[in-house]
Design a protein around this motif. Structure first.
Motif, PDB file in Angstrom:
ATOM      1  N   GLY A 112       0.819  -1.198   0.000  1.00  0.00           N
ATOM      2  CA  GLY A 112       0.000   0.000   0.000  1.00  0.00           C
ATOM      3  C   GLY A 112       0.849   1.241   0.000  1.00  0.00           C
ATOM      4  N   LEU A 113       0.301   2.286   0.619  1.00  0.00           N
ATOM      5  CA  LEU A 113       0.961   3.587   0.637  1.00  0.00           C
ATOM      6  C   LEU A 113       1.380   3.878   2.079  1.00  0.00           C
ATOM      7  CD1 LEU A 113       1.284   5.791  -1.583  1.00  0.00           C
ATOM      8  CD2 LEU A 113      -0.863   6.759  -0.761  1.00  0.00           C
ATOM      9  N   PHE A 114       2.695   3.958   2.286  1.00  0.00           N
ATOM     10  CA  PHE A 114       3.201   4.206   3.644  1.00  0.00           C
ATOM     11  C   PHE A 114       3.217   5.707   3.918  1.00  0.00           C
ATOM     12  CE2 PHE A 114       6.985   5.267   6.277  1.00  0.00           C
ATOM     13  CZ  PHE A 114       6.511   4.762   7.486  1.00  0.00           C
ATOM     14  N   ALA A 120      -0.327  -6.254  -3.567  1.00  0.00           N
ATOM     15  CA  ALA A 120       0.479  -5.289  -4.320  1.00  0.00           C
ATOM     16  C   ALA A 120      -0.042  -3.901  -3.972  1.00  0.00           C
ATOM     17  CB  ALA A 120       0.364  -5.544  -5.815  1.00  0.00           C
ATOM     18  N   PRO A 121       0.796  -2.878  -4.108  1.00  0.00           N
ATOM     19  CA  PRO A 121       0.336  -1.549  -3.709  1.00  0.00           C
ATOM     20  C   PRO A 121      -0.900  -1.081  -4.476  1.00  0.00           C
ATOM     21  CG  PRO A 121       2.719  -1.545  -4.018  1.00  0.00           C
ATOM     22  CD  PRO A 121       2.212  -2.871  -4.512  1.00  0.00           C
ATOM     23  N   ASN A 170       1.388   4.685   8.981  1.00  0.00           N
ATOM     24  CA  ASN A 170       0.301   3.807   8.567  1.00  0.00           C
ATOM     25  C   ASN A 170       0.502   3.404   7.114  1.00  0.00           C
ATOM     26  OD1 ASN A 170      -1.661   3.965  10.926  1.00  0.00           O
ATOM     27  ND2 ASN A 170      -1.320   6.134  10.479  1.00  0.00           N
ATOM     28  N   ILE A 171       0.050   2.205   6.800  1.00  0.00           N
ATOM     29  CA  ILE A 171      -0.046   1.819   5.392  1.00  0.00           C
ATOM     30  C   ILE A 171      -1.519   1.936   5.027  1.00  0.00           C
ATOM     31  CG2 ILE A 171       0.266  -0.015   3.703  1.00  0.00           C
ATOM     32  CD1 ILE A 171       2.505  -1.111   5.463  1.00  0.00           C
ATOM     33  N   THR A 186      -7.301   2.125   6.352  1.00  0.00           N
ATOM     34  CA  THR A 186      -5.932   1.961   6.842  1.00  0.00           C
ATOM     35  C   THR A 186      -5.658   0.463   6.910  1.00  0.00           C
ATOM     36  OG1 THR A 186      -5.978   4.001   8.113  1.00  0.00           O
ATOM     37  CG2 THR A 186      -4.382   2.343   8.794  1.00  0.00           C
ATOM     38  N   LEU A 187      -4.640   0.032   6.204  1.00  0.00           N
ATOM     39  CA  LEU A 187      -4.386  -1.404   6.066  1.00  0.00           C
ATOM     40  C   LEU A 187      -3.506  -1.939   7.183  1.00  0.00           C
ATOM     41  CD1 LEU A 187      -3.648  -1.287   2.229  1.00  0.00           C
ATOM     42  CD2 LEU A 187      -5.788  -1.979   3.316  1.00  0.00           C
TER      43      LEU A 187
END
Lengths: 329, 315
Positions: A259-261, B11-12, A279-280, A288-289
């Motif tokens: 994901g997006l950190f 995957a992102p 957060n990811i 929020t993963l």
């Protein structure tokens, strides 16, 4: 009226040239200040996406030029600057050696009859061998930001840690011997008895001038101690004192999911156990993963710069400590 | 016959993905043979050969081929670097790490370390392990078995493939993070097979490799009932001292009309180097020794010091 040629303070020379396929040559150059006495060297630009060391070479060249102009006798040794061992990579923004897609820092000690990366490595080894001190400046990669630190293979810790303590950096990380790292410049030089310290600081593709100034204070102090600079040269006193990190107190935080950190703290901060570091999150929805918490009290010395993460991507490293060094908030 | 995943991953931004493999034969037995290709996403020959082999053995496993029986369990991973294959990247595309420099891997480490760890877990119990490669974008290799500091058993078993060359090389610190090195630590017998050039599919080599793998399965008692239509060609063993690299002192454009896999005489011209600007012949590359030309440069652009070919000598 006769004119006097300006005194040549430094000279540049090429340690290797190789023909490229079409009308160009690859040339590896170095700049030399002084002559005789103890010989020291700075190496940078082994990875084409790391430019912090190039700026350090510039700042040192500028400082040395001024010293030689005003007090030439104060330079009692020889300083060699190798600002770009991977000029093709630097000029084309590629970490590896272009054409060969080879990590130059996995090509040492090299081979003077081998492929281009191995010839660069062999030429560098031949010229650096026997120096009183080599400092190899790296700038992490494009993914991670590092506070100024020295990395030392445990095989050479006894000799190098006392020298690293004088470098005015914030962490000395003594790491375990990993076979693949035997092919680095530092390992190859240290194995031959030429002391080499690896500096890591900043992040790929960027400059952090404050880190460079901090490093230069340490380098000049070390050079003075090695007799390269006259004791009378005034150098700012070191104002950073390193934490000692090793396999027992370094914590790695790898992503549990992709994901997006998004960091929740700034780099180079004191953190406490359980504190949320980031957060990811999902770019597809508001979810929020994963939440990243510090596993210990300590200093956040590595923080992810590039936000996208895969499972396993490193997001942060913490060195556990109960003291807060100068420089960390 | 079963298709399993050795790793499933998020995957992102893309869909979740997995690295699938074929698990053929009796699942209650430990694997007898494990075959891996596509550690490098630009090496296609191995992927094609292993997918075809899985197709063939799958038919045997399902009883579709009369008189042919799979006697041992076979694990086949046609491509480890799935994303790399799909976007034509040799390395793991996200961080450009070479998966074949990440072994033995680490299940809590970086992504490519996790992939390496998963590959090792699935293949670790096999008696025979085979890693297929097809060189890089510059060099074409003739089909050959590669051995790195082999055991006597591996030296002898390597001939069961029936490939024209078995090449022994010394291991070096550059190879300590490869799958082959990690396998050696697990025992069993381990082989690297090289054929072709990255970025290309060489049908003749693929057919040769397919036959070699079927032959190997038959001769190791993993597969029975297969009749091979042709006799073996001669196989030659080349030790570490029998390899000569042909390095060019010239830069320019390299041209050759040879093909790897042929025998050459001492003094034969391997190719010419032309000056890139004025078209003059800069120089010619000759082999100083006679032997089997196992590798030949296919990338015409040549830097000074580049590899042009490799000759393996009989003495």
């Amino acid at each position: 009226m006769p004119t006097t040629a300006p005194m040549r303070i430094a000279h540049q020379e090429e340690i290797l040239t190789l023909d490229l396929p079409y009308c160009e040559q690859l040339a590896i150059s170095r700049t030399i200040f002084g002559s005789g006495g103890p010989r020291v060297a700075i190496v940078a630009g082994i990875h084409g996406d790391e430019v912090e060391g190039l700026y350090a070479c510039h700042r040192l060249a500028r400082w040395l030029t001024e010293l030689c102009r005003t007090r030439p006798e104060a330079l009692r040794g020889t300083v060699e600057l190798y600002p770009g061992l991977n000029p093709l990579g630097l000029d084309t923004l590629q970490r590896w050696v272009p054409i060969y897609d080879a990590d130059l820092n996995r090509a040492f000690p090299g081979d003077d009859a081998g492929l281009l990366p191995q010839r660069i490595a062999a030429a560098a080894m031949a010229h650096l061998d026997g120096a009183a001190m080599v400092i190899d400046v790296h700038a992490s990669n494009i993914y991670l930001r590092e506070i100024p630190q020295v990395r030392i293979n445990q095989d050479f810790a006894e000799r190098l840690v006392p020298l690293a303590r004088k470098m005015n950096l914030d962490v000395i990380w003594v790491h375990g011997a990993v076979t693949v790292l035997e092919t680095t410049l530092a390992h190859s030089l240290n194995a031959r008895g030429t002391p080499c310290l690896v500096v890591e600081m900043g992040v790929g593709m960027r400059l952090t001038p404050s880190f460079t100034e901090q490093l230069i204070v340490g380098i000049l102090g070390l050079w003075q101690e090695l007799g390269v600079l006259d004791p009378s040269v005034v150098i700012p006193p070191p104002d950073h004192h390193p934490l000692l990190a090793d396999d027992t107190n370094v914590h790695y935080l790898n992503a549990e999911t992709s994901g997006l950190f998004v960091p929740a703290v700034e780099h180079w901060r004191a953190v406490f156990e359980g504190q949320v570091l980031g957060n990811i999150v999902s770019a597809h929805d508001g979810e929020t993963l994963s939440q990243i918490r510090s596993p210990a009290d300590g200093i956040l010395f590595t923080l992810r710069e590039y936000p996208l993460v895969y499972e396993g991507s490193l997001m942060a490293r913490i060195v556990a400590t109960d003291t807060v060094p100068n420089g960390a908030a | 016959m079963a298709v399993s995943a050795l790793l499933r991953m998020t995957a992102p931004m893309r869909r979740d993905f997995e690295i699938p493999y074929h698990d053929l034969g009796d699942p209650d037995q430990p694997p007898r043979v494990a075959l891996v290709a596509g550690l490098h996403g630009d090496e296609i020959n191995g992927v094609f050969v292993l997918s075809r082999l899985a197709n063939f053995l799958g038919g045997v496993d399902l009883g579709e081929r009369a008189a042919q029986t799979l006697l041992g369990r076979v694990i086949i991973i046609p491509a480890v670097n799935v994303l790399g294959l799909n976007i034509r990247s040799r390395t793991w595309p996200f961080d450009k790490t070479d998966i074949n420099r990440m072994f033995p891997g680490y299940d809590a480490g970086e992504t490519s370390q996790r992939i390496a760890h998963a590959v090792l877990q699935v293949t670790r119990d096999a008696r025979y392990r085979i890693d297929l490669h097809s060189s890089n974008l510059d060099i074409e290799e003739s089909p050959q078995v590669r051995l790195y500091d082999p055991s006597p058993g591996e030296r002898s078993t390597a001939f069961l493939f029936g490939l024209p060359a078995v090449v022994e090389r010394p291991s070096s610190s550059l190879f300590t993070a490869t799958i082959g090195h990690a396998w050696q630590g697990l025992g069993g017998e381990n082989f690297v097979i090289q054929a072709g050039q990255a970025g290309n599919l060489h049908l003749a080599y693929c057919e040769r490799l397919f036959r070699a793998l079927v032959d190997f399965l038959r001769r190791t008692g993993t597969l029975e009932g297969v009749e091979l239509s042709e006799e073996d060609e001669d196989s030659y063993y080349f030790g570490p001292q029998q390899s000569l690299q042909l390095i060019s002192d010239y830069a320019g454009i390299f041209v050759s009309n040879l093909h790897p896999g042929r025998w050459v005489q001492a003094g034969d011209v391997i190719g010419y180097v032309y000056h890139g600007f004025d078209g003059e012949i800069h120089g010619e590359i000759r082999t100083p020794v006679a032997g089997l030309l196992t590798a030949l440069r296919r990338q015409p652009l040549l830097c000074q010091g580049d590899l042009v070919g490799r000759v393996h000598t009989r003495r």
